[in-house]
Design a protein around this motif. Structure first.
Motif, PDB file in Angstrom:
ATOM      1  N   GLU A  16      -8.868  10.483 -13.437  1.00 40.76           N
ATOM      2  CA  GLU A  16      -8.709  10.279 -14.875  1.00 40.76           C
ATOM      3  C   GLU A  16      -7.596   9.284 -15.204  1.00 40.76           C
ATOM      4  O   GLU A  16      -7.455   8.864 -16.346  1.00 40.76           O
ATOM      5  N   ALA A  17      -6.805   8.929 -14.225  1.00 39.78           N
ATOM      6  CA  ALA A  17      -5.668   8.028 -14.458  1.00 39.78           C
ATOM      7  C   ALA A  17      -6.160   6.595 -14.656  1.00 39.78           C
ATOM      8  O   ALA A  17      -7.110   6.158 -14.000  1.00 39.78           O
ATOM      9  N   ARG A  18      -5.527   5.911 -15.567  1.00 43.50           N
ATOM     10  CA  ARG A  18      -5.880   4.518 -15.855  1.00 43.50           C
ATOM     11  C   ARG A  18      -4.606   3.745 -16.144  1.00 43.50           C
ATOM     12  O   ARG A  18      -3.556   4.317 -16.425  1.00 43.50           O
ATOM     13  N   THR A  19      -4.721   2.444 -16.163  1.00 43.65           N
ATOM     14  CA  THR A  19      -3.624   1.595 -16.608  1.00 43.65           C
ATOM     15  C   THR A  19      -3.535   1.692 -18.125  1.00 43.65           C
ATOM     16  O   THR A  19      -4.496   1.380 -18.823  1.00 43.65           O
ATOM     17  N   ALA A  20      -2.395   2.134 -18.615  1.00 41.83           N
ATOM     18  CA  ALA A  20      -2.218   2.289 -20.056  1.00 41.83           C
ATOM     19  C   ALA A  20      -1.865   0.961 -20.700  1.00 41.83           C
ATOM     20  O   ALA A  20      -1.092   0.176 -20.157  1.00 41.83           O
ATOM     21  N   ASN A  21      -2.445   0.723 -21.872  1.00 39.15           N
ATOM     22  CA  ASN A  21      -2.189  -0.516 -22.618  1.00 39.15           C
ATOM     23  C   ASN A  21      -1.437  -0.276 -23.915  1.00 39.15           C
ATOM     24  O   ASN A  21      -0.919  -1.215 -24.507  1.00 39.15           O
ATOM     25  N   THR A  22      -1.391   0.983 -24.375  1.00 40.18           N
ATOM     26  CA  THR A  22      -0.560   1.349 -25.521  1.00 40.18           C
ATOM     27  C   THR A  22       0.164   2.645 -25.183  1.00 40.18           C
ATOM     28  O   THR A  22      -0.275   3.419 -24.329  1.00 40.18           O
ATOM     29  N   PHE A  23       1.280   2.858 -25.875  1.00 35.47           N
ATOM     30  CA  PHE A  23       2.108   4.033 -25.620  1.00 35.47           C
ATOM     31  C   PHE A  23       2.593   4.618 -26.939  1.00 35.47           C
ATOM     32  O   PHE A  23       2.728   3.899 -27.937  1.00 35.47           O
ATOM     33  N   THR A  24       2.901   5.912 -26.928  1.00 36.36           N
ATOM     34  CA  THR A  24       3.583   6.505 -28.066  1.00 36.36           C
ATOM     35  C   THR A  24       5.051   6.070 -27.999  1.00 36.36           C
ATOM     36  O   THR A  24       5.480   5.445 -27.020  1.00 36.36           O
ATOM     37  N   ASP A  25       5.829   6.448 -29.000  1.00 36.99           N
ATOM     38  CA  ASP A  25       7.254   6.084 -28.970  1.00 36.99           C
ATOM     39  C   ASP A  25       8.119   7.185 -28.356  1.00 36.99           C
ATOM     40  O   ASP A  25       9.344   7.104 -28.401  1.00 36.99           O
ATOM     41  N   GLU A  26       7.482   8.208 -27.754  1.00 35.95           N
ATOM     42  CA  GLU A  26       8.256   9.259 -27.089  1.00 35.95           C
ATOM     43  C   GLU A  26       9.051   8.662 -25.930  1.00 35.95           C
ATOM     44  O   GLU A  26       8.486   7.999 -25.053  1.00 35.95           O
ATOM     45  N   PRO A  27      10.369   8.885 -25.900  1.00 35.28           N
ATOM     46  CA  PRO A  27      11.184   8.260 -24.846  1.00 35.28           C
ATOM     47  C   PRO A  27      10.859   8.797 -23.450  1.00 35.28           C
ATOM     48  O   PRO A  27      10.404   9.929 -23.300  1.00 35.28           O
ATOM     49  N   VAL A  28      11.129   7.970 -22.461  1.00 35.90           N
ATOM     50  CA  VAL A  28      11.084   8.388 -21.061  1.00 35.90           C
ATOM     51  C   VAL A  28      12.536   8.570 -20.642  1.00 35.90           C
ATOM     52  O   VAL A  28      13.333   7.633 -20.697  1.00 35.90           O
ATOM     53  N   THR A  29      12.881   9.787 -20.226  1.00 41.82           N
ATOM     54  CA  THR A  29      14.277  10.112 -19.961  1.00 41.82           C
ATOM     55  C   THR A  29      14.713   9.704 -18.557  1.00 41.82           C
ATOM     56  O   THR A  29      13.890   9.504 -17.656  1.00 41.82           O
ATOM     57  N   GLU A  30      16.017   9.640 -18.383  1.00 42.24           N
ATOM     58  CA  GLU A  30      16.596   9.370 -17.074  1.00 42.24           C
ATOM     59  C   GLU A  30      16.197  10.481 -16.100  1.00 42.24           C
ATOM     60  O   GLU A  30      15.929  10.231 -14.923  1.00 42.24           O
ATOM     61  N   PRO A 182     -12.341   0.550 -20.780  1.00 39.34           N
ATOM     62  CA  PRO A 182     -13.370   1.292 -20.036  1.00 39.34           C
ATOM     63  C   PRO A 182     -13.102   1.214 -18.532  1.00 39.34           C
ATOM     64  O   PRO A 182     -12.591   0.213 -18.025  1.00 39.34           O
ATOM     65  N   ARG A 183     -13.447   2.289 -17.854  1.00 38.17           N
ATOM     66  CA  ARG A 183     -13.249   2.350 -16.399  1.00 38.17           C
ATOM     67  C   ARG A 183     -14.070   1.260 -15.724  1.00 38.17           C
ATOM     68  O   ARG A 183     -15.265   1.127 -15.963  1.00 38.17           O
ATOM     69  N   SER A 184     -13.429   0.466 -14.893  1.00 32.64           N
ATOM     70  CA  SER A 184     -14.131  -0.570 -14.130  1.00 32.64           C
ATOM     71  C   SER A 184     -14.805   0.057 -12.913  1.00 32.64           C
ATOM     72  O   SER A 184     -14.369   1.094 -12.413  1.00 32.64           O
ATOM     73  N   PRO A 185     -15.882  -0.576 -12.419  1.00 29.86           N
ATOM     74  CA  PRO A 185     -16.581  -0.015 -11.253  1.00 29.86           C
ATOM     75  C   PRO A 185     -15.682   0.027 -10.017  1.00 29.86           C
ATOM     76  O   PRO A 185     -14.695  -0.702  -9.926  1.00 29.86           O
ATOM     77  N   ARG A 186     -16.037   0.877  -9.093  1.00 33.79           N
ATOM     78  CA  ARG A 186     -15.347   0.974  -7.808  1.00 33.79           C
ATOM     79  C   ARG A 186     -16.362   0.763  -6.690  1.00 33.79           C
ATOM     80  O   ARG A 186     -17.546   1.031  -6.845  1.00 33.79           O
ATOM     81  N   LEU A 187     -15.879   0.286  -5.561  1.00 32.58           N
ATOM     82  CA  LEU A 187     -16.730   0.164  -4.379  1.00 32.58           C
ATOM     83  C   LEU A 187     -17.055   1.551  -3.849  1.00 32.58           C
ATOM     84  O   LEU A 187     -16.263   2.491  -3.983  1.00 32.58           O
ATOM     85  N   THR A 188     -18.192   1.689  -3.206  1.00 34.88           N
ATOM     86  CA  THR A 188     -18.586   2.962  -2.621  1.00 34.88           C
ATOM     87  C   THR A 188     -17.994   3.096  -1.221  1.00 34.88           C
ATOM     88  O   THR A 188     -17.524   2.131  -0.623  1.00 34.88           O
ATOM     89  N   TYR A 189     -18.061   4.312  -0.709  1.00 35.23           N
ATOM     90  CA  TYR A 189     -17.634   4.590   0.654  1.00 35.23           C
ATOM     91  C   TYR A 189     -18.331   3.661   1.631  1.00 35.23           C
ATOM     92  O   TYR A 189     -17.705   3.070   2.524  1.00 35.23           O
ATOM     93  N   GLU A 190     -19.638   3.494   1.449  1.00 33.60           N
ATOM     94  CA  GLU A 190     -20.413   2.636   2.351  1.00 33.60           C
ATOM     95  C   GLU A 190     -19.994   1.164   2.266  1.00 33.60           C
ATOM     96  O   GLU A 190     -20.104   0.428   3.237  1.00 33.60           O
ATOM     97  N   ASP A 191     -19.521   0.743   1.102  1.00 32.37           N
ATOM     98  CA  ASP A 191     -19.057  -0.637   0.937  1.00 32.37           C
ATOM     99  C   ASP A 191     -17.762  -0.900   1.708  1.00 32.37           C
ATOM    100  O   ASP A 191     -17.485  -2.036   2.094  1.00 32.37           O
ATOM    101  N   VAL A 192     -16.984   0.148   1.903  1.00 33.19           N
ATOM    102  CA  VAL A 192     -15.619  -0.016   2.379  1.00 33.19           C
ATOM    103  C   VAL A 192     -15.427   0.406   3.829  1.00 33.19           C
ATOM    104  O   VAL A 192     -14.693  -0.213   4.578  1.00 33.19           O
ATOM    105  N   VAL A 193     -16.088   1.494   4.232  1.00 33.38           N
ATOM    106  CA  VAL A 193     -15.796   2.113   5.524  1.00 33.38           C
ATOM    107  C   VAL A 193     -16.788   1.662   6.576  1.00 33.38           C
ATOM    108  O   VAL A 193     -18.007   1.723   6.371  1.00 33.38           O
TER     109      VAL A 193
END
Length: 196
Positions: A16-30, A182-193
């Motif tokens: 479910e993780a993606r590259t975020a392009n917008t953010f809320t203004d909630e701070p990220v703490t030390e 939108p989620r971009s396609p990924r290579l399959t196991y067969e494409d890679v291994v």
């Protein structure tokens, strides 16, 4: 065979993780950044060289300087993110090897005495650590927006020094409205291994 990691954690870190392009203004703490680092520092690198260096851009003045060095399409995202990190490779990482690789402290000079060798090793292993860092940001319940569309030499001159090579800039925070493309396609196991 299924994975041992809980499916919800698998989703959080990968599916479910993606590259975020917008953010809320909630701070990220030390404390959040410290927790992220304290987790991802255990990711393996060759000779435990650990060359990744993280520059947190927190002040408005530094943020303005960085935004000017980003590609046009990345400027607004970098200006609005709650926290921005510059990830770089320390080309003098070998100075830490006697402490980080104590069972063979001579590795500092035997393997990494020459600068070109160090630069190559630092780039590969710091990039590996950058991937750990992105996953760590996700593990903290935050979103990461890693970018390589930037003036690398400008970032080095403005924020680093000749011993550090910038790798990427990462925007960090809670995802905002319409954060995901939108989620971009990924290579399959067969494409890679291949089995040989």
């Amino acid at each position: 065979m299924s994975l041992v990691l809980d499916p919800a954690a698998q989703d959080l870190l990968f599916r479910e993780a993606r590259t975020a392009n917008t953010f809320t203004d909630e701070p990220v703490t030390e404390e959040q950044v410290q927790a992220i680092y304290d987790l991802v520092k255990y990711g393996p690198t060759a000779f435990n060289q650990s060359p990744l260096r993280i520059t947190l851009v927190r002040s408005p003045e530094a943020r303005e300087r960085l935004v000017g060095l980003m590609a046009e399409g990345n400027q607004a995202k970098t200006a609005a993110a709650p926290l921005v990190a510059i990830l770089s490779a320390d080309n003098e990482f070998h100075e830490e090897l006697p402490a980080l690789f104590p069972h063979f402290p001579q590795a500092k000079d035997v393997f990494f005495g020459e600068r070109p060798v160090r630069e190559s090793a630092a780039a590969m292993n710091a990039t590996l650590q950058a991937a750990y860092f992105i996953i760590g940001v996700r593990a903290a319940g935050l979103a990461a927006g890693p970018m390589t569309g930037l003036d690398f030499e400008g970032v080095r001159k403005e924020f680093l020094d000749d011993d550090h090579t910038p790798l990427m800039v990462v925007n960090i925070g809670k995802p905002g409205p319409d954060a995901w493309f939108p989620r971009s396609p990924r290579l399959t196991y067969e494409d890679v291994v291949t089995t040989v």
